[in-house]
Design a protein around this motif. Structure first.
Motif, PDB file in Angstrom:
ATOM      1  N   GLY A   1       0.828  -1.206   0.000  1.00  0.00           N
ATOM      2  CA  GLY A   1       0.000   0.000   0.000  1.00  0.00           C
ATOM      3  C   GLY A   1       0.857   1.249   0.000  1.00  0.00           C
ATOM      4  O   GLY A   1       1.781   1.373  -0.793  1.00  0.00           O
ATOM      5  N   PRO A   2       0.573   2.167   0.939  1.00  0.00           N
ATOM      6  CA  PRO A   2       1.311   3.434   0.947  1.00  0.00           C
ATOM      7  C   PRO A   2       2.732   3.314   1.499  1.00  0.00           C
ATOM      8  O   PRO A   2       3.480   4.279   1.474  1.00  0.00           O
ATOM      9  CB  PRO A   2       0.456   4.328   1.850  1.00  0.00           C
ATOM     10  N   PHE A   3       3.088   2.159   2.003  1.00  0.00           N
ATOM     11  CA  PHE A   3       4.403   1.979   2.609  1.00  0.00           C
ATOM     12  C   PHE A   3       5.359   1.334   1.616  1.00  0.00           C
ATOM     13  O   PHE A   3       5.007   0.375   0.940  1.00  0.00           O
ATOM     14  CB  PHE A   3       4.314   1.094   3.852  1.00  0.00           C
ATOM     15  N   PRO A   4       6.571   1.822   1.562  1.00  0.00           N
ATOM     16  CA  PRO A   4       7.554   1.161   0.698  1.00  0.00           C
ATOM     17  C   PRO A   4       7.821  -0.260   1.190  1.00  0.00           C
ATOM     18  O   PRO A   4       7.900  -0.484   2.397  1.00  0.00           O
ATOM     19  CB  PRO A   4       8.807   2.029   0.845  1.00  0.00           C
ATOM     20  N   PRO A   5       7.922  -1.219   0.288  1.00  0.00           N
ATOM     21  CA  PRO A   5       8.181  -2.607   0.708  1.00  0.00           C
ATOM     22  C   PRO A   5       9.440  -2.691   1.575  1.00  0.00           C
ATOM     23  O   PRO A   5      10.458  -2.082   1.267  1.00  0.00           O
ATOM     24  CB  PRO A   5       8.383  -3.351  -0.608  1.00  0.00           C
ATOM     25  N   GLY A   6       9.313  -3.407   2.685  1.00  0.00           N
ATOM     26  CA  GLY A   6      10.455  -3.612   3.576  1.00  0.00           C
ATOM     27  C   GLY A   6      10.771  -2.426   4.468  1.00  0.00           C
ATOM     28  O   GLY A   6      11.759  -2.451   5.186  1.00  0.00           O
ATOM     29  N   SER A   7       9.951  -1.383   4.459  1.00  0.00           N
ATOM     30  CA  SER A   7      10.243  -0.188   5.260  1.00  0.00           C
ATOM     31  C   SER A   7       9.889  -0.415   6.725  1.00  0.00           C
ATOM     32  O   SER A   7       9.106  -1.297   7.069  1.00  0.00           O
ATOM     33  CB  SER A   7       9.466   1.015   4.732  1.00  0.00           C
TER      34      SER A   7
ATOM     35  N   LEU B   1       6.158   0.089   7.332  1.00  0.00           N
ATOM     36  CA  LEU B   1       5.342  -1.086   7.021  1.00  0.00           C
ATOM     37  C   LEU B   1       5.402  -2.078   8.170  1.00  0.00           C
ATOM     38  O   LEU B   1       4.374  -2.599   8.607  1.00  0.00           O
ATOM     39  CB  LEU B   1       5.810  -1.749   5.723  1.00  0.00           C
ATOM     40  N   ALA B   2       6.584  -2.315   8.696  1.00  0.00           N
ATOM     41  CA  ALA B   2       6.735  -3.246   9.824  1.00  0.00           C
ATOM     42  C   ALA B   2       5.988  -2.739  11.051  1.00  0.00           C
ATOM     43  O   ALA B   2       5.322  -3.510  11.747  1.00  0.00           O
ATOM     44  CB  ALA B   2       8.222  -3.435  10.142  1.00  0.00           C
ATOM     45  N   GLU B   3       6.051  -1.424  11.306  1.00  0.00           N
ATOM     46  CA  GLU B   3       5.347  -0.853  12.454  1.00  0.00           C
ATOM     47  C   GLU B   3       3.830  -0.957  12.273  1.00  0.00           C
ATOM     48  O   GLU B   3       3.106  -1.315  13.207  1.00  0.00           O
ATOM     49  CB  GLU B   3       5.754   0.603  12.651  1.00  0.00           C
ATOM     50  N   ALA B   4       3.335  -0.667  11.074  1.00  0.00           N
ATOM     51  CA  ALA B   4       1.898  -0.780  10.797  1.00  0.00           C
ATOM     52  C   ALA B   4       1.431  -2.218  10.972  1.00  0.00           C
ATOM     53  O   ALA B   4       0.359  -2.476  11.520  1.00  0.00           O
ATOM     54  CB  ALA B   4       1.591  -0.283   9.385  1.00  0.00           C
TER      55      ALA B   4
END
Length: 120
Positions: free
Chosen positions: A13-19, A22-25
């Motif tokens: 989605g709006p998060f870059p892959p592996g960011s 994304l991990a926090e979400a």
């Protein structure tokens, strides 16, 4: 053309892959899912003790005092599960509460100390 899979079912989605975002979400979502799951399990325990859909495990206890003790332990456990916001890291606390509730055949309820609701 087949794309290379990274093991994720959905896109980032709006998060870059592996960011880190994304991990926090993902962690926040799983934490909320865990709390909802524990709370729902508590509601289900209450329904199975108090409602029409009783469980054979409790219904089959012939001694009324022992059955009442077990039902009370189940309801105390369920209350804790519904009212407390258990985090995944508190799994051992939740497990200890379940083990305490399961001791209804071994010792009377008098004197059992249940933890107060955890601070959110």
């Amino acid at each position: 053309a087949a794309s290379e899979s990274n093991g994720e079912l959905f896109s980032s989605g709006p998060f870059p892959p592996g960011s880190e975002m994304l991990a926090e979400a993902r962690d926040v979502y799983l934490e909320e899912l865990w709390r909802d799951t524990v709370g729902f399990a508590g509601v289900e325990i209450i329904r199975r003790v108090v409602g029409i859909a009783h469980v054979e495990d409790l219904e089959s206890i012939a001694d009324q005092d022992i059955r009442a003790d077990c039902e009370k332990r189940c309801l105390l456990l369920a209350r804790q599960m519904v009212l407390s916001s258990y985090r995944g890291s508190e799994f051992t606390t939740l497990t200890a509460l379940m083990e305490e509730a399961a001791r209804c055949y071994l010792m009377p309820l008098d004197g059992v100390k249940w933890p107060t609701e955890s601070a959110a």
